[in-house]
Design a protein around this motif. Structure first.
Motif: not given
Length: 321
Positions: A273, A266, A255, A271, A230, A227
């Protein structure tokens, strides 16, 4: 560790040791996506409403491979009496359940009931810095007794009116005895780049390595939070994982949105994944033995359900999990 606040993305790394400029091992880059089964865990900082024994039983029943164990007053208090005996009981329980473990040190008020994450390794008062270092030394002993993969830590926020060079000096000085203890115990220290901290990015991690004389990756490595990549890294999270591969000892996953440091379940963030989990499978196939731990420290009220749905999500997005 989680603090919901804006985090300005940084420009591309420019220092010579920057993560974006460091090639991953050839075996990692060339291995097929389907050849590695990542070892998945869940962080106890997201299960603080459960007794530790119940939390470990839950994770084993759900099918997790391990646990990110945060040393805190509700889960293996590092400051309470009889730490060695309590650690031995936890070690037996982990063996019974077949769970691996990484020791995490991001408890919010474990040292000071009035200062979140305080004191830090960067505090102006040498005694305050020493208190944080002593906690990390205890964590190394606990990790050794548990047979943990690594000990996680972070730098802390640079105090106001402290020049960056002075803050880096405090960090290296504070970490030196911890690194020596970790090396003697054969437990890697895994520093986490944390948004808003002095050591916030992969580039900062390599700067720390240089200041410490480039310790071997087996001694000083990374906790890589997907995370956080990101949130503020210039590279996409999957590329961050590949660039960081030689130094990774622990991985946290959740996330997150760009520029906002808020750990999310999530599907609630931005993101992508599948590429991340493909890179993780490659890393595992190349020999990474550590855990990938779901990190949702602000969601303990729904911890058991999120532990279940998080594992389902990771297995669905990456069939090899």
């Amino acid at each position: 560790m989680s603090t919901a606040r804006p985090a300005s993305p940084r420009p591309a790394p420019s220092r010579a040791g920057a993560a974006a400029q460091v090639p991953a091992p050839a075996s990692f880059l060339s291995s097929p996506h389907s050849s590695g089964r990542p070892r998945l865990g869940y962080g106890t900082n997201g299960l603080t409403d459960l007794r530790l024994d119940d939390a470990l039983g839950l994770l084993a029943d759900l099918g997790y491979d391990g646990v990110g164990l945060t040393l805190d007053h509700m889960h293996l208090d590092p400051l309470a009496p009889d730490l060695a005996a309590r650690t031995a009981r936890v070690a037996r329980r982990l063996r019974e359940l077949g769970l691996g473990v990484t020791v995490e040190t991001g408890a919010r008020y474990v040292l000071d009931p009035r200062r979140k994450h305080g004191p830090s390794l960067l505090d102006p008062d040498p005694e305050d810095r020493a208190a944080r270092a002593r906690l990390l030394l205890r964590a190394v002993r606990v990790a050794s007794d548990l047979g943990a993969h690594a000990v996680h830590c972070f730098s802390g926020i640079r105090p106001a009116d402290t020049p960056p060079d002075e803050a880096w000096k405090r960090l290296t000085s504070s970490l030196t005895p911890v690194l020596e203890a970790a090396q003697a115990a054969r437990v890697p220290l895994a520093v986490e780049p944390e948004p808003g901290h002095l050591l916030a990015t992969l580039d900062d991690f390599h700067h720390l390595r240089g200041l410490l004389g480039d310790p071997a990756p087996a001694v000083l490595g990374l906790t890589l939070d997907i995370g956080h990549c990101q949130c503020l890294e210039p590279l996409p999270p999957a590329d961050c994982l590949r660039a960081a591969a030689p130094w990774v000892h622990h991985i946290q996953i959740e996330d997150m949105r760009r520029g906002v440091h808020e750990h999310l379940p999530f599907g609630d963030g931005e993101i992508d994944f599948p590429p991340v989990l493909a890179a993780l499978a490659d890393l595992t196939a190349a020999g990474y033995p550590g855990l990938t731990v779901v990190e949702l420290p602000r969601h303990s009220h729904a911890g058991p359900e999120l532990a279940r749905t998080s594992l389902s999500f990771l297995r669905r997005e990456a069939p090899t999990c």
